[in-house]
Design an enzyme around this catalytic site. Structure first.
Site, PDB file in Angstrom:
ATOM      1  CE  LYS A  21      -2.038  -1.179   3.899  1.00  0.00           C
ATOM      2  NZ  LYS A  21      -1.352  -2.442   4.200  1.00  0.00           N
ATOM      3  NE  ARG A  96      -5.076  -1.159   9.381  1.00  0.00           N
ATOM      4  CZ  ARG A  96      -3.919  -0.700   8.887  1.00  0.00           C
ATOM      5  NH1 ARG A  96      -3.816   0.513   8.424  1.00  0.00           N
ATOM      6  NH2 ARG A  96      -2.875  -1.483   8.864  1.00  0.00           N
ATOM      7  NE  ARG A 135       7.631  -2.045   6.345  1.00  0.00           N
ATOM      8  CZ  ARG A 135       6.316  -2.074   6.439  1.00  0.00           C
ATOM      9  NH1 ARG A 135       5.576  -1.540   5.488  1.00  0.00           N
ATOM     10  NH2 ARG A 135       5.735  -2.638   7.464  1.00  0.00           N
ATOM     11  NE  ARG A 169       5.696   0.087  10.287  1.00  0.00           N
ATOM     12  CZ  ARG A 169       4.641  -0.124   9.523  1.00  0.00           C
ATOM     13  NH1 ARG A 169       4.590   0.434   8.319  1.00  0.00           N
ATOM     14  NH2 ARG A 169       3.656  -0.884   9.925  1.00  0.00           N
ATOM     15  NE  ARG A 180       1.738  -4.618  11.004  1.00  0.00           N
ATOM     16  CZ  ARG A 180       2.949  -4.473  10.437  1.00  0.00           C
ATOM     17  NH1 ARG A 180       4.029  -4.910  11.088  1.00  0.00           N
ATOM     18  NH2 ARG A 180       3.071  -3.913   9.274  1.00  0.00           N
TER      19      ARG A 180
HETATM   20  P1  AP5 Z   1       4.820  -1.638   1.909  1.00  0.00           P
HETATM   21  O1  AP5 Z   1       4.477  -0.855   0.699  1.00  0.00           O
HETATM   22  O2  AP5 Z   1       5.521  -0.926   3.016  1.00  0.00           O
HETATM   23  O3  AP5 Z   1       3.525  -2.409   2.430  1.00  0.00           O
HETATM   24  P2  AP5 Z   1       2.237  -1.858   3.159  1.00  0.00           P
HETATM   25  O4  AP5 Z   1       1.054  -2.516   2.559  1.00  0.00           O
HETATM   26  O5  AP5 Z   1       2.242  -0.361   3.201  1.00  0.00           O
HETATM   27  O6  AP5 Z   1       2.498  -2.504   4.583  1.00  0.00           O
HETATM   28  P3  AP5 Z   1       2.422  -1.933   6.032  1.00  0.00           P
HETATM   29  O7  AP5 Z   1       3.131  -2.940   6.882  1.00  0.00           O
HETATM   30  O8  AP5 Z   1       2.901  -0.511   6.125  1.00  0.00           O
HETATM   31  O9  AP5 Z   1       0.901  -1.989   6.301  1.00  0.00           O
HETATM   32  P4  AP5 Z   1       0.210  -2.042   7.617  1.00  0.00           P
HETATM   33  O10 AP5 Z   1      -1.176  -1.909   7.163  1.00  0.00           O
HETATM   34  O11 AP5 Z   1       0.514  -3.185   8.500  1.00  0.00           O
HETATM   35  O12 AP5 Z   1       0.880  -0.797   8.407  1.00  0.00           O
HETATM   36  P5  AP5 Z   1       0.343   0.655   8.745  1.00  0.00           P
HETATM   37  O13 AP5 Z   1       1.515   1.553   8.845  1.00  0.00           O
HETATM   38  O14 AP5 Z   1      -0.783   1.048   7.874  1.00  0.00           O
HETATM   39  O15 AP5 Z   1       5.683  -2.904   1.462  1.00  0.00           O
HETATM   40  C1  AP5 Z   1       6.258  -3.761   2.433  1.00  0.00           C
HETATM   41  C2  AP5 Z   1       7.659  -4.210   1.952  1.00  0.00           C
HETATM   42  O16 AP5 Z   1       7.509  -5.052   0.818  1.00  0.00           O
HETATM   43  C3  AP5 Z   1       8.554  -3.035   1.519  1.00  0.00           C
HETATM   44  O17 AP5 Z   1       9.857  -3.296   1.930  1.00  0.00           O
HETATM   45  C4  AP5 Z   1       8.437  -3.012  -0.013  1.00  0.00           C
HETATM   46  O18 AP5 Z   1       9.633  -2.565  -0.619  1.00  0.00           O
HETATM   47  C5  AP5 Z   1       8.169  -4.487  -0.331  1.00  0.00           C
HETATM   48  N1  AP5 Z   1       7.234  -4.661  -1.445  1.00  0.00           N
HETATM   49  C6  AP5 Z   1       6.143  -3.900  -1.732  1.00  0.00           C
HETATM   50  N2  AP5 Z   1       5.514  -4.372  -2.842  1.00  0.00           N
HETATM   51  C7  AP5 Z   1       6.231  -5.464  -3.253  1.00  0.00           C
HETATM   52  C8  AP5 Z   1       6.107  -6.381  -4.342  1.00  0.00           C
HETATM   53  N3  AP5 Z   1       5.110  -6.276  -5.239  1.00  0.00           N
HETATM   54  N4  AP5 Z   1       7.015  -7.377  -4.437  1.00  0.00           N
HETATM   55  C9  AP5 Z   1       8.035  -7.503  -3.538  1.00  0.00           C
HETATM   56  N5  AP5 Z   1       8.218  -6.642  -2.502  1.00  0.00           N
HETATM   57  C10 AP5 Z   1       7.330  -5.642  -2.346  1.00  0.00           C
HETATM   58  O19 AP5 Z   1      -0.277   0.409  10.201  1.00  0.00           O
HETATM   59  C11 AP5 Z   1       0.566   0.113  11.306  1.00  0.00           C
HETATM   60  C12 AP5 Z   1      -0.295   0.000  12.551  1.00  0.00           C
HETATM   61  O20 AP5 Z   1      -0.953   1.262  12.810  1.00  0.00           O
HETATM   62  C13 AP5 Z   1      -1.442  -1.023  12.486  1.00  0.00           C
HETATM   63  O21 AP5 Z   1      -0.998  -2.318  12.812  1.00  0.00           O
HETATM   64  C14 AP5 Z   1      -2.417  -0.435  13.504  1.00  0.00           C
HETATM   65  O22 AP5 Z   1      -2.023  -0.724  14.820  1.00  0.00           O
HETATM   66  C15 AP5 Z   1      -2.285   1.051  13.281  1.00  0.00           C
HETATM   67  N6  AP5 Z   1      -3.233   1.591  12.289  1.00  0.00           N
HETATM   68  C16 AP5 Z   1      -2.902   2.183  11.092  1.00  0.00           C
HETATM   69  N7  AP5 Z   1      -4.015   2.564  10.454  1.00  0.00           N
HETATM   70  C17 AP5 Z   1      -5.071   2.199  11.233  1.00  0.00           C
HETATM   71  C18 AP5 Z   1      -6.479   2.313  11.086  1.00  0.00           C
HETATM   72  N8  AP5 Z   1      -7.039   2.889  10.007  1.00  0.00           N
HETATM   73  N9  AP5 Z   1      -7.266   1.814  12.077  1.00  0.00           N
HETATM   74  C19 AP5 Z   1      -6.731   1.250  13.192  1.00  0.00           C
HETATM   75  N10 AP5 Z   1      -5.392   1.115  13.395  1.00  0.00           N
HETATM   76  C20 AP5 Z   1      -4.567   1.594  12.412  1.00  0.00           C
END
Ligand code: AP5
Length: 226
Positions: A21, A96, A135, A169, A180
């Site tokens: 994402k 979410r 990552r 992270r 997660r």
């Molecule tokens: P990346 O693009 O970073 O993946 P992502 O989908 O953004 O993953 P996240 O781990 O950031 O998502 P998340 O939803 O767990 O975290 P968030 O910060 O939103 O890619 C990951 C890796 O893979 C990178 O190294 C990239 O280079 C590689 N990659 C990407 N695409 C690839 C491909 N096609 N092939 C190979 N490699 C690839 O949330 C964190 C925490 O915050 C949550 O757990 C929760 O506690 C809280 N939170 C955030 N938003 C909310 C909400 N709306 N409601 C409640 N809690 C929330």
């Protein structure tokens, strides 16, 4: 989105941790001049700034659970007051829960807007743990990398800003990644059906290389997402 242009794009990127994402949102931001709004980044900012919201969110994030709707909506609404948001947004990691999706619809309806497209990045769970664990991010500009899938061109130097400090992270370990994923399937995956009913769902195979997925997403946006 108080003064938003009523035609501005409102894209949602749905998908489990590691689905790409953030990676794809940043590429769409550069290509189309849209604004990436990541609730994860906003919450990490609140944790770093030790605001009351950040202090309440910290332990939940470290355990891999979902932060309460009240806190998430407060940080998002705050960010949505900024003028740049009127250029159109890519919501990365929001909504979410059912409650967040309903709140978003309400916020947009207030300004005559609606979701342009909800793009579901479809991936295999097991591969996601490896993606998350590998990552790392440039500490200066936030560009994201991966130990295997997206290395810096010069070792230890950010391709984008030439920074040399990188960070990982606190929640990027296998145990928290599994928690997660569980939260995603229990509370967020049902939103796929919610947006399908609204007629705005696009599903994309996100197991392909980053550049190939980016092309697919760019054509979804360029050809009119709705
Ligand atoms: P990346 O693009 O970073 O993946 P992502 O989908 O953004 O993953 P996240 O781990 O950031 O998502 P998340 O939803 O767990 O975290 P968030 O910060 O939103 O890619 C990951 C890796 O893979 C990178 O190294 C990239 O280079 C590689 N990659 C990407 N695409 C690839 C491909 N096609 N092939 C190979 N490699 C690839 O949330 C964190 C925490 O915050 C949550 O757990 C929760 O506690 C809280 N939170 C955030 N938003 C909310 C909400 N709306 N409601 C409640 N809690 C929330």
């Amino acid at each position: 989105m108080g003064d938003a242009d009523s035609r501005a794009e409102v894209l949602i990127l749905l998908g489990p941790p590691g689905a790409g994402k953030g990676t794809q949102a940043r590429m769409l931001e550069e290509r189309f001049g849209l604004i990436q709004l990541s609730t994860g980044d906003l919450l990490r900012g609140a944790v770093a700034a030790q605001t009351p919201a950040g202090m309440a969110a910290k332990s939940v994030m470290e355990a891999g659970g979902l932060v309460s709707d009240d806190i998430v909506l407060a940080v998002l609404k705050d960010r949505m007051q900024a003028p740049d948001v009127s250029r159109g947004v890519i919501l990365d990691g929001f909504p979410r829960t059912d409650g967040q999706a309903a709140a978003l619809d309400g916020m947009l309806a207030d300004t005559g807007q609606k979701v342009t497209a909800a793009i579901s990045l479809e991936v295999d769970d097991e591969a996601m743990v490896g993606r998350v664990a590998g990552r790392f991010t440039c500490a200066s500009c936030g560009e994201g990398y991966h130990d295997d899938f997206k290395r810096t061109a010069r070792q230890g130097v950010c391709d984008k800003c030439q920074g040399t400090d990188f960070s990982r992270r606190a929640d990027d370990n296998a145990e928290t990644a599994r928690a997660r994923l569980k939260a995603y399937h229990a509370q967020t995956a049902p939103l796929i059906a919610y947006y399908e009913k609204q007629g705005v769902l696009k599903t994309v195979d996100a197991m392909r290389p980053i550049a190939v997925i980016a092309e697919t997403l760019q054509s979804v946006v360029a050809n009119g997402a709705g």
